[in-house]
Design an enzyme around this catalytic site. Structure first.
Site, mmCIF file in Angstrom:
data_model
loop_
_atom_site.group_PDB
_atom_site.id
_atom_site.type_symbol
_atom_site.label_atom_id
_atom_site.label_comp_id
_atom_site.label_asym_id
_atom_site.label_seq_id
_atom_site.Cartn_x
_atom_site.Cartn_y
_atom_site.Cartn_z
ATOM 1 N N ASP B 132 0.877 -1.213 -0.172
ATOM 2 C CA ASP B 132 0.029 0.101 0.059
ATOM 3 C C ASP B 132 1.076 1.143 -0.080
ATOM 4 O OD1 ASP B 132 -1.896 2.062 0.539
ATOM 5 O OD2 ASP B 132 -3.213 0.726 1.822
ATOM 6 N N GLU B 208 -1.925 -11.079 -8.350
ATOM 7 C CA GLU B 208 -3.082 -10.186 -9.144
ATOM 8 C C GLU B 208 -2.995 -8.772 -9.275
ATOM 9 O OE1 GLU B 208 -3.079 -12.698 -6.814
ATOM 10 O OE2 GLU B 208 -4.295 -14.069 -7.641
#
Lengths: 374, 234
Positions: B132, B208
């Protein structure tokens, strides 16, 4: 929060933004400058250096760190801390002050310099105590997340080890007075532990809350904490003090939340074998605001009546007891308006509230899967 | 047993790592029972690869057959996402008996509880893939790489252990490189050293998040570091 400090021939007690410094003949008073227009600001830790040359204190809201010369009580240096701190301690050589703060940082202040203050290490948890080992090689810090961290010094980026095993916040750490290979810690889990801090190895445990001879106290505390959304199984240790008794043993004093007796143990190490013995339970009228040892004298402070009690050790027939030596009224010539906070409030915030967002998710998932099956 | 469908497990990408969440963690690494996560494995094997913020678990699934002898663990703080990875691994184990027994996922906060799970020097490899970025300056303290957390990662890593990072955010890449290079217990691997490591190419496409960046024609920045011994002398 500690409001009492003492060394061989002097003691200091803090109340609000004021200090009563007593050298066993006369009282002197110290007023910390009021930086903010708030009544909440107060001294939250005070400490006298081991050589009795300095007194250091920190304040809560104004975040001051002030070092005074002793015995003159003149201001030597002052700093503004970056964040609110919980504990300060002099380094073993009395040239630095270590600060443990509420954001999880340990800072070091060289108080011979003007613009000092360096961050040494950071936990991601509120810190409760910090110390430096006698050989200066390690900084040891403990936090609300049950952890004791041992960092190398001055290369604090290198974590030597962790001492892990407490099940609640670790509120005090001390070098074992009669053998500096070990540290000892106290915790909200009601236990006192002894560690080989270089290897992070647990050596011994005393479950002090088992010595509370009143089961209702724990039930009452659990109930009150349950209302706060916290599950508590044991009464927490509040105060912890240790001192050297002889070459093989140390004296240990423990107070347990809401229990009006001071537990006294001896802890012996012979050939690295630990053994403890409960020596005495000293009844007290009021739960003390602070306890400490000077040599083998036990010092208690009652912050409601502002009385320091000094109890001396009596060693007869292999049993250790304490008897009242003297009582000293503090702040007698000085009116200090300060509301003493209940210790329950202070300790409450150290517990973690449980909120479970996993169970709710698992239930919704179960419903979704059942729907598909139908 | 079918693989789980991702649509049931979507969750926003950000989580506050400082707040008190409800996590179960052992007081000491010796107290943790790993056989719940790796039921087919016996003996004294310990986790050696750790994927911090493993997302949907793509890297674990890719590395599992490449290193069948090594135990790998993914850490993911988000409830639904970690549950997805768990369901995925369970389904893979059923579909491919004898395989995927060396990977598992754990929901925990890597910024707080690593020393509760791992001994000093236990890990051989750590992965920080597409962490993040926490763009706002005020949230930089939430970034998974900072000066202080690197000391904790150095503590659980074996000397000569390797840390892999990849991100599509250039600013975060530079931030990570600066922090690792400034830390005395890490050094960056040269380009030449990367070429001989079969894991590097897997960093780009196995997750992903990485596939999403490819679809969006984004850039990918890789940086790899080695845990070195402390050169400090008194």
């Amino acid at each position: 929060m500690t409001c009492l400090s003492a060394s061989q021939n002097n003691l200091a007690v803090a109340r609000g933004l004021h200090v009563d410094y007593y050298n066993f003949t006369k009282h002197s008073y110290l007023d910390v400058p009021e930086k903010l227009n708030t009544h909440d600001d107060h001294i939250c830790d005070i400490t006298i250096s081991s050589d009795s040359s300095y007194l250091a204190l920190i304040t809560t809201v104004s975040k001051q760190l002030i070092i005074y010369n002793l015995p003159q009580l003149t201001e030597y240096k002052s700093f503004i801390l970056p964040r609110s701190a919980s504990k300060i301690r002099f380094s073993p050589n009395n040239i630095n002050v270590l600060v443990a703060d509420k954001s999880g940082d340990v800072l070091i202040y060289d108080f011979s310099k003007e613009n000092s203050g360096t961050k040494l290490l950071g936990h991601l948890s509120l810190l409760l105590d910090v110390l430096q080992t006698h050989d200066m090689k390690y900084i040891i810090s403990c936090d609300r997340d049950e952890k004791i961290r041992v960092s190398c010094y001055p290369n604090t980026y290198n974590i030597q080890t962790y001492c892990l095993g407490h099940k609640e916040f670790v509120n005090h750490i001390e070098i074992l007075p009669h053998n500096d290979k070990y540290i000892t810690s106290s915790s909200g889990d009601g236990n006192v532990k002894f560690w080989d801090y270089v290897n992070g190895k647990l050596c011994y445990n005393i479950n002090a809350c088992l010595d509370v001879d009143n089961n209702e106290l724990c039930e009452l505390f659990s109930k009150r904490m349950d209302e706060e959304g916290v599950e508590v199984l044991n009464l927490p240790i509040v105060h912890y003090a240790v001192t050297k008794f002889n070459k093989d043993s140390s004296l240990i004093a423990v107070t347990i939340h809401s229990f009006n007796k001071i537990l006294i143990y001896t802890l012996q190490t012979i050939d690295n074998q630990f053994k403890h013995q409960k020596e005495e339970m000293i009844p007290v009228q009021k739960f003390p605001a602070a306890i400490m040892f000077i040599k083998c004298s036990l010092i208690l402070y009652d912050d409601i009546d502002c009385i320091v009690s000094i109890l001396s050790v009596v060693n007869s027939n292999e049993r250790i007891t304490f008897q009242m030596d003297k009582q000293i009224k503090m702040f007698e010539d000085k009116i200090v308006n300060f509301n003493v906070k209940l210790s329950l409030d202070a300790i409450k915030i150290l517990y973690k509230r449980k909120f479970d967002n996993v169970q709710e998710y698992q239930e919704r998932k179960k419903q979704r899967i059942e729907k598909v099956v139908q | 047993m079918a693989l789980p469908q991702k649509k049931y497990y979507r969750q926003r990408a950000h989580s506050n790592p400082i707040a008190d969440h409800c996590f179960d963690y052992p007081a000491h690494p010796d107290e943790y029972n790993w056989s719940n996560l790796y039921p087919a494995l016996h003996g004294n094997s310990e986790v050696e690869f750790l994927d911090v913020g493993c997302g949907y678990g793509g890297l674990l699934v890719t590395l599992s057959p490449m290193y069948p002898k090594q135990l790998m663990l993914g850490l993911e703080i988000r409830v639904k996402v970690s549950d997805y990875v768990n369901d995925r691994i369970q389904a893979l184990r059923v579909q491919h008996p004898e395989m995927y027994q060396n990977i598992a996922v754990l929901r925990t906060n890597a910024m707080k509880y690593l020393p509760n799970f791992f001994h000093k020097g236990q890990l051989q490899k750590m992965f920080f893939l597409y962490p993040d970025p926490h763009f706002k300056k005020a949230k930089h303290k939430w970034r998974i790489i900072n000066k202080w957390l690197l000391s904790e990662y150095a503590y659980i890593l074996a000397e000569q252990g390797i840390v892999y990072t990849i991100t599509d955010v250039k600013d975060l890449h530079e931030w990570m490189v600066v922090h690792f290079e400034e830390h005395p217990l890490f050094e960056r691997l040269s380009k030449g050293e990367l070429e001989s490591d079969p894991i590097i190419e897997k960093l780009y496409e196995s997750t992903e998040e990485g596939q999403k960046v490819t679809r969006n024609n984004g850039d990918k920045y890789v940086a790899v570091f080695r845990r070195i011994s402390d050169k400090w002398k008194d």
